[in-house]
Design an enzyme around this catalytic site. Structure first.
Site, short mmCIF file in Angstrom:
data_model
loop_
_atom_site.label_atom_id
_atom_site.label_comp_id
_atom_site.label_asym_id
_atom_site.label_seq_id
_atom_site.Cartn_x
_atom_site.Cartn_y
_atom_site.Cartn_z
N HIS A 26 -12.02 -4.79 8.15
CA HIS A 26 -12.69 -4.68 6.72
C HIS A 26 -14.05 -3.76 6.99
CE1 HIS A 26 -9.72 -7.61 5.94
NE2 HIS A 26 -9.91 -7.70 4.69
N GLU A 77 0.87 -1.20 -0.03
CA GLU A 77 0.11 -0.01 -0.04
C GLU A 77 0.85 1.22 0.01
OE1 GLU A 77 -0.60 -2.58 1.67
OE2 GLU A 77 -2.69 -3.18 1.08
#
Lengths: 324, 320
Positions: free
Chosen positions: A129, A60
């Protein structure tokens, strides 16, 4: 007007901007062959090739960092961080590099970078999530934070974001991808930093954004039958906030409920509420009410997950409270 | 050994002297409180920046580090604008908004110093991605220190660059200490070339106190990268003469060690080689030195006399 899903609307925005400007390219985890974890980039690999639709390693920080480097050299990268929960992995790049580089360099560069990500609860995916981390991002001068709720806004705002010469964090909501709504044919752009009144009303203003717009509109419809007229303002952009639209609505209704999915403490609603206080305190007839997420990590159990975020019922209660 | 032309030798010597005198001047300004805040000085490491950057084309790119004055000068930065920036002045290269840690000069291909260790890796790798997509023959040199080797993004970027064969030369300036912690106490792998093996890219190591050795290696590896072979890692072993920053008492290293590296000072050593080889006369070396002293004095004077930014500048340049 034709109706398409939020997912299709986003896909159209990417497709149109890629076809319009060869400087636009996409990069992220599982966006090419797989078409994106939520399918937003489906079909684009076949159309534009792997040079412009790049699957990346699970990196990321490097995804955002290389997006920045490419933007500095004149590209318009659209990078995807699959879940906003992963943004901690690239927060240094976002906060220290992407957001600050133009200012630190005395305005001598531009950063036309769009970072697409998605957040929110609703799929019982648990604490890693399901988060709503927009407040972290609102605290970073130098970026803009866009959170569309409807397919039409999703398309128009994504197209505008890609054309912006400033870095944008574009936050989608996982529970909105399958929602359908009217989307105009052909070219249109939706301005960043402009809220939209999704339902007009007289008695109370709901300030909200993203998925909570849908809940708020349902609550407003029920309240309407009880004779309570609710104005629902879809903020659409959280940074910068559209103070004008907020002020105008509050001056009309004199009562405010903020509906936000993120955790309440130091959440987006704190900033929104304080903006109301600073801009139009004298027009308030009641204390501002926040209907917000619970201050807990998102639990897995479906009943607890529902309890951890606002519901139509809790919004209705909130509205009634400010009307007491 | 790399043999420079007379002109080249003069430029190498001049730039190394500029860096040294620039840094000595900043130390002096810090001591007198004319320069405020911190500054990480490059003195001692001149052979690395000059050896590498003098081997690039002027339109190639670099990213720099928190110890970035040397890179900015070697990339043909304007001494006045650099000095003014370090003092936070309106005439600075970033209008006084960046400072020592954020010297950038995009017109010269300097994509910026960085206040975050390893902060430039992403920018450099992304710039290299852009160059590859543009089918450009330009390359990026990404400077970073031994400390950055242990930061996560370094590995993410090296993996990505090698995977995609990007035109970036990763240039590790190993000055033995990440602030106070010696590489022996921080790095599990002592031979940094092995790090590159993990990403299947070649690596080389060179004496970073010897500008001609650096230059020879730089030319070889710049050529490798420019030819489309993908990235590589070049480790330059070097030493910083000052501490990490102004307040550093340097308790973590010995006087003997400092003396060892002072004796290997890249500037007098290179001057000697220039004279021995007839590239420059003794007089020419002296002339270069006094020209540099004059230029640094002028830059200092310019910076001190320059105004601070206007108050309205607080909010400008944040967004386009």
């Amino acid at each position: 007007m034709r109706e398409i899903t939020y997912r299709q609307a986003l896909n159209e925005a990417l497709d149109e901007e890629m076809s319009r400007d060869e400087k636009v390219f996409l990069m992220g985890e599982d966006i090419a062959i797989y078409g994106g974890a939520y399918g937003v980039t489906a079909g684009l690999l076949n159309k534009y090739g792997e040079e412009r639709v790049k699957d990346t390693p699970i990196s990321e920080a490097a995804i955002v960092g290389t997006g920045l480097g490419a933007a500095l050299l004149g590209f318009r990268p659209v990078v995807e961080i699959m879940y906003i929960d992963f943004i901690g992995l690239c927060m240094d790049q976002l906060n220290n590099q992407v957001a600050k580089i133009r200012y630190m360099f005395g305005g001598k560069c531009k950063v036309p970078l769009t970072i697409r990500t998605e957040g929110g609860a609703g799929r019982t995916l648990g604490a890693h999530h399901s988060q709503s981390l927009e407040a972290w991002l609102m605290h970073i001068p130098g970026i803009k934070v866009v959170m569309p709720a409807t397919p039409a806004d999703a398309k128009g705002l994504l197209k505008t974001s890609i054309r912006e010469d400033n870095p944008i964090v574009f936050i989608e909501h996982k529970m909105l991808y399958n929602t359908k709504g009217p989307v105009p044919d052909g070219e249109y752009l939706t301005p960043i930093g402009v809220a939209d009144i999704k339902k007009e009303g007289r008695d109370v203003t709901i300030l909200t954004y993203s998925r909570m717009l849908l809940f708020s509109l349902q609550a407003a419809e029920i309240l309407e039958k009880e004779g309570i007229s609710v104005e629902v303002v879809d903020l659409r952009t959280l940074l910068p906030l559209d103070k004008q639209t907020i002020k105008k609505s509050v001056m009309k209704t004199n009562r405010v409920v903020i509906v936000e999915e993120d955790t309440k403490t130091a959440g987006a609603g704190a900033e929104i509420g304080m903006t109301v206080v600073e801009e139009c305190f004298d027009y308030l007839d009641a204390p501002i009410k926040r209907v917000a997420g619970a201050d807990v990590p998102m639990p897995k159990a479906p009943n607890l997950e529902k309890l951890a975020i606002p519901s139509v019922e809790s919004i209705i209660e909130g509205v009634k409270e400010v009307l007491k | 050994m790399y043999t420079p032309s007379k002109q080249e030798a003069a430029k190498i010597l001049r730039q190394m002297m500029e860096i040294r005198q620039f840094e000595d001047k900043i130390m002096e300004l810090l001591a007198k409180n004319i320069a405020e805040g911190g500054s990480h000085l490059y003195a001692g490491m001149e052979a690395v920046a000059v050896g590498v950057i003098s081997s690039l084309n002027s339109d190639d790119y670099i990213t720099s580090t928190h110890r970035g004055h040397g890179h900015a000068i070697a990339k043909d930065g304007d001494l006045n604008a650099l000095m003014a920036e370090i003092l936070g002045k309106k005439t600075g290269v970033c209008k006084g908004k960046g400072g020592s840690l954020h010297l950038a000069d995009l017109n010269k291909g300097n994509l910026g110093a960085n206040g975050i260790v390893a902060g430039g890796l992403g920018i450099a790798t992304g710039a290299a991605l852009a160059l590859k997509m543009q089918k450009s023959s330009k390359i990026v040199v990404c400077f970073f220190g031994d400390g950055a080797l242990n930061n996560g993004i370094t590995h993410e970027c090296m993996n990505m660059a090698s995977l995609w064969k990007l035109p970036v030369l990763y240039l590790c300036e190993n000055n033995l200490y990440a602030m106070s912690v010696c590489i022996n106490r921080a790095c599990s792998v002592k031979d940094f070339r092995k790090r590159a093996a993990a990403y299947d890219m070649p690596a080389d190591i060179v004496d970073g106190m010897d500008v001609l050795a650096v230059k020879e290696a730089a030319i070889k590896w710049i050529n490798y990268v420019r030819s489309g072979n993908g990235p590589c890692l070049l480790v330059c072993n070097t030493y910083r003469y000052y501490g990490h920053s102004r307040s550093d008492p340097r308790v973590y290293r010995t006087k003997e060690e400092e003396k060892f590296y002072k004796e290997r000072d890249p500037i007098p050593n290179f001057a000697k080689i220039c004279i021995q080889n007839g590239w420059l006369t003794e007089q020419e070396v002296k002339d270069i030195e006094s020209q540099v002293t004059k230029a640094i004095e002028e830059a200092t004077d310019f910076a001190i006399k320059s105004p601070l930014p206007d108050p309205e500048e607080l909010y400008s340049d944040l967004y386009v």
